[in-house]
Scaffold this active site. Structure first.
Site, PDB file in Angstrom:
ATOM      1  N   TYR A  18      34.791 -17.649-115.790  1.00 31.65           N
ATOM      2  CA  TYR A  18      34.483 -16.353-115.163  1.00 31.65           C
ATOM      3  C   TYR A  18      33.070 -16.378-114.578  1.00 31.65           C
ATOM      4  O   TYR A  18      32.856 -16.060-113.409  1.00 31.65           O
ATOM      5  CB  TYR A  18      34.618 -15.233-116.204  1.00 31.65           C
ATOM      6  CG  TYR A  18      34.053 -13.909-115.742  1.00 31.65           C
ATOM      7  CD1 TYR A  18      34.694 -13.173-114.758  1.00 31.65           C
ATOM      8  CD2 TYR A  18      32.868 -13.407-116.287  1.00 31.65           C
ATOM      9  CE1 TYR A  18      34.168 -11.966-114.318  1.00 31.65           C
ATOM     10  CE2 TYR A  18      32.341 -12.201-115.852  1.00 31.65           C
ATOM     11  CZ  TYR A  18      32.995 -11.483-114.872  1.00 31.65           C
ATOM     12  OH  TYR A  18      32.470 -10.296-114.436  1.00 31.65           O
TER      13      TYR A  18
ATOM     14  N   THR B 221      27.325 -10.783-112.371  1.00 30.70           N
ATOM     15  CA  THR B 221      27.379 -10.541-113.812  1.00 30.70           C
ATOM     16  C   THR B 221      26.283 -11.290-114.556  1.00 30.70           C
ATOM     17  O   THR B 221      25.852 -12.374-114.129  1.00 30.70           O
ATOM     18  CB  THR B 221      28.754 -10.995-114.346  1.00 30.70           C
ATOM     19  OG1 THR B 221      28.702 -11.085-115.761  1.00 30.70           O
ATOM     20  CG2 THR B 221      29.149 -12.366-113.821  1.00 30.70           C
TER      21      THR B 221
HETATM   22  N1  LIG Z   1      32.967  -4.346-116.736  1.00 31.64           N
HETATM   23  C1  LIG Z   1      31.886  -5.100-116.926  1.00 31.64           C
HETATM   24  O1  LIG Z   1      31.256  -5.044-118.012  1.00 31.64           O
HETATM   25  C2  LIG Z   1      31.385  -6.003-115.826  1.00 31.64           C
HETATM   26  C3  LIG Z   1      30.236  -6.758-116.078  1.00 31.64           C
HETATM   27  C4  LIG Z   1      29.750  -7.582-115.075  1.00 31.64           C
HETATM   28  C5  LIG Z   1      30.392  -7.638-113.847  1.00 31.64           C
HETATM   29  N2  LIG Z   1      31.517  -6.922-113.631  1.00 31.64           N
HETATM   30  C6  LIG Z   1      32.173  -7.041-112.308  1.00 31.64           C
HETATM   31  O2  LIG Z   1      32.399  -5.751-111.781  1.00 31.64           O
HETATM   32  C7  LIG Z   1      33.557  -5.741-110.948  1.00 31.64           C
HETATM   33  C8  LIG Z   1      34.418  -4.561-111.340  1.00 31.64           C
HETATM   34  O3  LIG Z   1      34.761  -4.653-112.709  1.00 31.64           O
HETATM   35  P1  LIG Z   1      35.476  -3.479-113.514  1.00 31.64           P
HETATM   36  O4  LIG Z   1      34.982  -3.512-114.902  1.00 31.64           O
HETATM   37  O5  LIG Z   1      35.403  -2.213-112.735  1.00 31.64           O
HETATM   38  O6  LIG Z   1      36.971  -4.023-113.540  1.00 31.64           O
HETATM   39  P2  LIG Z   1      38.330  -3.345-113.099  1.00 31.64           P
HETATM   40  O7  LIG Z   1      39.418  -4.310-113.422  1.00 31.64           O
HETATM   41  O8  LIG Z   1      38.428  -1.969-113.644  1.00 31.64           O
HETATM   42  O9  LIG Z   1      38.159  -3.252-111.518  1.00 31.64           O
HETATM   43  C9  LIG Z   1      38.572  -4.272-110.627  1.00 31.64           C
HETATM   44  C10 LIG Z   1      39.422  -3.625-109.556  1.00 31.64           C
HETATM   45  O10 LIG Z   1      39.776  -4.622-108.603  1.00 31.64           O
HETATM   46  C11 LIG Z   1      41.163  -4.532-108.328  1.00 31.64           C
HETATM   47  N3  LIG Z   1      41.587  -5.877-107.935  1.00 31.64           N
HETATM   48  C12 LIG Z   1      41.548  -7.012-108.679  1.00 31.64           C
HETATM   49  N4  LIG Z   1      41.963  -8.059-107.947  1.00 31.64           N
HETATM   50  C13 LIG Z   1      42.272  -7.580-106.700  1.00 31.64           C
HETATM   51  C14 LIG Z   1      42.754  -8.167-105.511  1.00 31.64           C
HETATM   52  N5  LIG Z   1      43.023  -9.466-105.424  1.00 31.64           N
HETATM   53  N6  LIG Z   1      42.930  -7.375-104.416  1.00 31.64           N
HETATM   54  C15 LIG Z   1      42.662  -6.032-104.485  1.00 31.64           C
HETATM   55  N7  LIG Z   1      42.217  -5.427-105.593  1.00 31.64           N
HETATM   56  C16 LIG Z   1      42.010  -6.185-106.693  1.00 31.64           C
HETATM   57  C17 LIG Z   1      41.804  -4.008-109.609  1.00 31.64           C
HETATM   58  O11 LIG Z   1      43.035  -3.340-109.405  1.00 31.64           O
HETATM   59  C18 LIG Z   1      40.705  -3.051-110.116  1.00 31.64           C
HETATM   60  O12 LIG Z   1      40.899  -1.744-109.606  1.00 31.64           O
HETATM   61  C19 LIG Z   1      34.229  -7.105-111.166  1.00 31.64           C
HETATM   62  O13 LIG Z   1      33.959  -7.909-110.037  1.00 31.64           O
HETATM   63  C20 LIG Z   1      33.548  -7.650-112.400  1.00 31.64           C
HETATM   64  O14 LIG Z   1      33.484  -9.053-112.381  1.00 31.64           O
HETATM   65  C21 LIG Z   1      32.040  -6.104-114.595  1.00 31.64           C
END
Ligand SMILES: NC(=O)c1ccc[n+]([C@@H]2O[C@H](COP(=O)([O-])OP(=O)(O)OC[C@H]3O[C@@H](n4cnc5c(N)ncnc54)[C@H](O)[C@@H]3O)[C@@H](O)[C@H]2O)c1
Length: 331
Positions: free
Chosen positions: A146, A119
């Site tokens: 985070y 991120t």
């Molecule tokens: N959305 C953003 O703007 C953004 C920005 C930078 C980085 N990220 C990173 O991208 C990744 C995905 O983010 P997102 O926005 O799709 O979020 P999201 O919450 O939609 O997706 C995360 C997924 O992981 C699953 N999950 C969480 N903990 C788990 C566990 N212990 N075991 C199994 N499954 C688990 C959740 O059910 C979900 O489906 C994350 O690692 C996040 O840090 C997101």
């Protein structure tokens, strides 16, 4: 057939990536591991779904034993910056401890390709260099648990790769992800979302009554925070490009994924009003803990290294797809 494990593949970014992998990488078997804590099974359009938490170590290990994975894409994690300030240990557990566990399985079962969702939060504030954007080799100074939890995982991945020369990684640092699948099959369905464009879309759809702006006294032109918004399908494409990059036998790399252009919170709110044609209430409130003033990417490296060609670099298009998804949202 290559076997790819996708953790968190039922989530927002994971599901868009699984869609593109399914459409573009015909010679691969996809396995999606997700506990559905924030994800949705309906969002998995390709591959074999395994409902499982990374916390359930024996069952996750069984999966590694059963399949000889060629590559892991690790999306699963906890993602809400202010929540990480109030529940830091939960974030270190889900983002750092679980990543350690996953890497140890890669070591044990000889899985040598790894893509990690990192991120822009690892950079911290980006005020000084906001004109050229944060480069991958900038000083890293996250301002929230985070961001630290993600940076710790980056360090683990790099140290492990240093010790095991066969292990190759692509760390992708996402900027502010927004928008939805232009085919309208997928979108953001995160419960109680904190993402600005998503919140605006919910207000336009009548699901919330107003948008709150957190902080109007930052060192920016209009006093609100500035971010670099990236369309989720372009980000998903960066993962497909990253898979191809690693399967071609290239060296490990860290890349930003953004467009290199910043918009203030107020500019985004006004743009949503313009694109939707709906005027809505906006409340100016206090700053939120953990929010840096400016985060904008320098996006040159990913284009060179992955040959990434973004298709949706247009803030109106990002907003339009987010609004469409919120209107039809089947899950
Ligand atoms: N959305 C953003 O703007 C953004 C920005 C930078 C980085 N990220 C990173 O991208 C990744 C995905 O983010 P997102 O926005 O799709 O979020 P999201 O919450 O939609 O997706 C995360 C997924 O992981 C699953 N999950 C969480 N903990 C788990 C566990 N212990 N075991 C199994 N499954 C688990 C959740 O059910 C979900 O489906 C994350 O690692 C996040 O840090 C997101």
């Amino acid at each position: 057939m290559k076997k790819i494990l996708i953790t968190g593949g039922a989530g927002y970014i994971g599901s868009h990536t699984v869609k593109l992998l399914g459409e573009q990488l015909k010679g691969a078997n996809l396995y999606i591991l997700d506990d559905l804590s924030t994800g949705h099974q309906e969002a998995i359009l390709f591959g074999e779904f395994v409902k499982l938490s990374l916390n359930d170590q024996p069952k996750v290990e069984e999966l590694f034993k059963r399949h000889k994975f060629d590559l892991v894409i690790h999306f699963a994690g906890s993602i809400v910056v202010p929540e990480s300030v109030s529940k830091p240990l939960d974030y270190y557990y889900n983002n750092t401890v679980n990543s350690h566990f996953l890497l140890s399985l890669c070591e044990k079962y000889d899985v040598n390709n790894f893509i990690f969702s990192s991120t822009a939060a690892v950079y911290g504030d980006n005020i000084e260099d906001s004109k050229i954007g944060a480069k991958e080799n900038n000083t890293l100074a996250p301002t929230s648990p985070y961001g630290v939890s993600k940076l710790m995982t980056e360090h683990m991945i790099q140290d492990y790769a240093f010790a095991n020369k066969d292990f190759k990684y692509a760390i992708i640092r996402y900027f502010n992800v927004a928008g939805a699948d232009p085919d309208e099959k997928l979108g953001q369905s995160f419960p109680n979302a904190t993402h600005l464009i998503k919140i605006c879309a919910e207000v336009v759809a009548g699901k919330r009554d107003k948008v709150k702006i957190f902080g109007t006294d930052y060192e920016t032109e209009d006093g609100t925070c500035m971010r670099d918004y990236i369309h989720v399908t372009d980000l998903a494409q960066a993962h497909v490009d990253g898979v191809n990059y690693l399967f071609e036998g290239n060296e490990s790399t860290i890349v930003n994924c953004g467009y290199g252009k910043g918009y203030s919170v107020r500019e985004i709110v006004n743009k949503v009003k313009e694109v939707s044609g709906v005027d809505f209430s906006v409340d100016d409130t206090e700053r939120r803990p953990g929010d840096p003033a400016i985060i904008i990417s320098n996006a040159h490296k990913i284009k060179k290294v992955f040959k990434w060609k973004p298709k949706y670099n247009d803030i109106s298009k990002i907003i339009e797809t987010a609004l469409n998804w919120e209107r039809i949202r089947p899950f």
